[in-house]
Design an enzyme around this catalytic site. Structure first.
Site, PDB file in Angstrom:
ATOM      1  N   SER A 182       0.216   3.258  -2.609  1.00 27.84           N
ATOM      2  CA  SER A 182       0.679   2.233  -3.170  1.00 27.84           C
ATOM      3  C   SER A 182       1.899   1.302  -2.373  1.00 27.84           C
ATOM      4  O   SER A 182       1.836   0.265  -2.938  1.00 27.84           O
ATOM      5  CB  SER A 182       1.372   2.845  -4.633  1.00 27.84           C
ATOM      6  OG  SER A 182       2.423   3.674  -4.161  1.00 27.84           O
ATOM      7  N   HIS A 210      -4.878   3.045  -7.115  1.00 28.60           N
ATOM      8  CA  HIS A 210      -4.801   1.790  -6.667  1.00 28.60           C
ATOM      9  C   HIS A 210      -6.117   1.252  -6.111  1.00 28.60           C
ATOM     10  O   HIS A 210      -6.144   0.129  -5.708  1.00 28.60           O
ATOM     11  CB  HIS A 210      -3.575   1.517  -5.762  1.00 28.60           C
ATOM     12  CG  HIS A 210      -2.265   1.742  -6.305  1.00 28.60           C
ATOM     13  ND1 HIS A 210      -1.517   0.672  -6.724  1.00 28.60           N
ATOM     14  CD2 HIS A 210      -1.516   2.726  -6.541  1.00 28.60           C
ATOM     15  CE1 HIS A 210      -0.384   0.917  -6.992  1.00 28.60           C
ATOM     16  NE2 HIS A 210      -0.317   2.184  -7.101  1.00 28.60           N
ATOM     17  N   LYS A 241      -3.958  -0.488 -13.331  1.00 23.31           N
ATOM     18  CA  LYS A 241      -3.874  -1.306 -12.464  1.00 23.31           C
ATOM     19  C   LYS A 241      -5.185  -2.368 -12.552  1.00 23.31           C
ATOM     20  O   LYS A 241      -4.932  -3.433 -13.334  1.00 23.31           O
ATOM     21  CB  LYS A 241      -4.039  -0.644 -11.110  1.00 23.31           C
ATOM     22  CG  LYS A 241      -2.593  -0.353 -10.493  1.00 23.31           C
ATOM     23  CD  LYS A 241      -1.869   0.625 -11.297  1.00 23.31           C
ATOM     24  CE  LYS A 241      -0.825   1.206 -10.547  1.00 23.31           C
ATOM     25  NZ  LYS A 241       0.143   2.191 -11.214  1.00 23.31           N
TER      26      LYS A 241
END
Length: 441
Positions: A182, A210, A241
């Protein structure tokens, strides 16, 4: 000692601010234009969001939320195991399992809580290997379980080999890793991890928080990117996300998922995911599958901004993803650069200790398909001005720089590792390039 003493002594503005202004917990409101937000009454380009596909403000998600509120209300007022399960929860779980190619899935109210459910599979005497840069939720899951946790350095196959070899014959062995890290924006060495796990009969868990929706031919994440979906035992991911919602999912074999649902404390002793959030995640997942060009556009934007920043003299590390870690190197300069960017109309994220080791502070930026060419150029201009003013980049752009090639789907040969050591699979070697023409002076 009174435990509150440390609170009285804590000055958050001195620790995490510049010019008397705190850098964190700033109210951020949606703006009229996609790709921008409103801060202190001013519209600025949002370069600090994890909304990688630009779906958080998509009207289709909003409509799904409204329908869910009208039909199911704002919350469930109960745990999933008792009165909290709704048909929408099961629809989302089935959709996630199908999308990820897994037998079953279980959802939770946050990505952090999803990873904490892993503690239900582990116990004292088990051995867990985790990358040093793994998300805090993975670390906390192992701590809660009482398993022995060993943190390995990136690419430390010899170290991992030794730790697994030293595990007792009755110990459960697990390798757990972020798929896409990340802060650094680079990928785990999944081929190497899978090969190691095979040799030592260890399980592999990949957190795709992610990379879900972003990497892989269909957006399944890092396992699909490497063609190793069937070699990963469990996948976790978050909806906060690329899916523009909140919540998370754990997917894998049906027997394992059932065990976790019924025994993991993070599953049993918490309220069910709010129906509006589940509806938004389900709608986003449908869009991800129906609109692959959105993912391709996100990668195009990421590559453009990586290379635009590098052409100015910024260092974006080893990232091959929409996560752009702009190296700064010290706390004061990082916070000052953040403030100068905000003054220039761009909101990015300053990452200082303890989020980053001291001396390795970064500005973390990301851009999405929602950004227009005008907004992207405006962001590059702001970075150029702020970077020069703070001394992070030279006044004159470098004569040459190394371009970034984003981790895109490929149609190359099978990269599945055979048992035994194999070289790390990654992005093709990069070459030195002349400075590209960019609208920055």
């Amino acid at each position: 000692m009174d435990i509150f003493d440390q609170c009285r002594e804590f000055d958050f503005i001195r620790a995490y601010g510049v010019d008397g202004v705190p850098a964190y917990f700033r109210p951020v409101q949606p703006a009229d234009r996609p790709g921008e937000v409103e801060i202190d009454g001013r519209s600025v380009v949002m370069a600090g969001s994890n909304d990688y596909l630009g779906l958080a403000q998509d009207p289709r998600l909003t409509e799904a939320v409204v329908r869910a509120v009208r039909r199911l209300g704002s919350g469930c007022s109960g745990s999933r195991s008792l009165s909290g399960t709704r048909d929408l929860h099961e629809q989302l779980e089935h959709a996630c399992a199908a999308f990820l190619g897994r037998e079953a899935a279980v959802i939770a109210s946050s990505g952090f809580q999803t990873n904490l459910m892993l503690a239900g599979l582990l116990g004292r005497g088990d051995v867990v290997l985790g990358d040093r840069q793994n998300h805090a939720s993975l670390v906390d899951a192992v701590r809660l379980s009482g398993a022995r946790y060993h943190r390995y350095r990136r690419g430390g196959v010899d170290q991992m080999e030794q730790l697994l070899a030293e595990a007792g014959p009755n110990a459960g062995k697990v390798i757990v890793t972020d798929g896409l890290f990340s802060m650094e924006g680079d990928l785990c060495d999944l081929p190497g991890i899978v090969a190691l796990a095979r040799r030592h009969r260890a399980r592999v868990v990949v957190d795709c928080a992610h990379d879900l929706g972003v990497l892989g031919a269909s957006g399944q994440g890092v396992p699909e990117h490497f063609g190793l979906e069937d070699q990963v035992d469990l996948v976790t991911a978050t909806f906060s996300k690329s899916l523009g919602s909140i919540g998370g999912v754990l997917a894998g074999p049906a027997q394992v998922i059932d065990f976790v649902k019924y025994t993991a404390r993070a599953s049993v002793f918490t309220a069910a995911m709010a129906p509006p959030a589940a509806a938004a995640a389900l709608a986003a997942l449908e869009i991800v599958q129906a609109e692959p060009t959105r993912r391709a556009h996100a990668l195009d934007v990421a590559e453009r901004m990586h290379n635009g920043l590098r052409a100015l003299g910024f260092d974006t590390g080893h990232s091959v993803s929409p996560i752009i870690p702009v190296a700064v190197g010290d706390r004061e300069t990082c916070l000052l650069l953040w403030q100068r960017l905000l003054d220039g109309g761009v909101y990015a994220n300053p990452i200082v200790a303890p989020g980053r080791p001291a001396g390795e502070e970064i500005i973390r930026a990301s851009f999405t398909p929602a950004h227009t060419d005008v907004q992207l150029d405006r962001a590059l201009q702001a970075f150029a001005t702020a970077g020069r003013a703070t001394g992070v980049i030279p006044r004159t752009p470098p004569a040459s720089w190394t371009p970034v090639r984003i981790a895109r789907p490929t149609a190359g040969p099978d990269t599945r590792p055979e048992p035994g050591p194999r070289p790390s699979a990654g992005i093709a070697p990069q070459r030195q390039a002349p400075v590209a023409t960019v609208p920055i002076r």
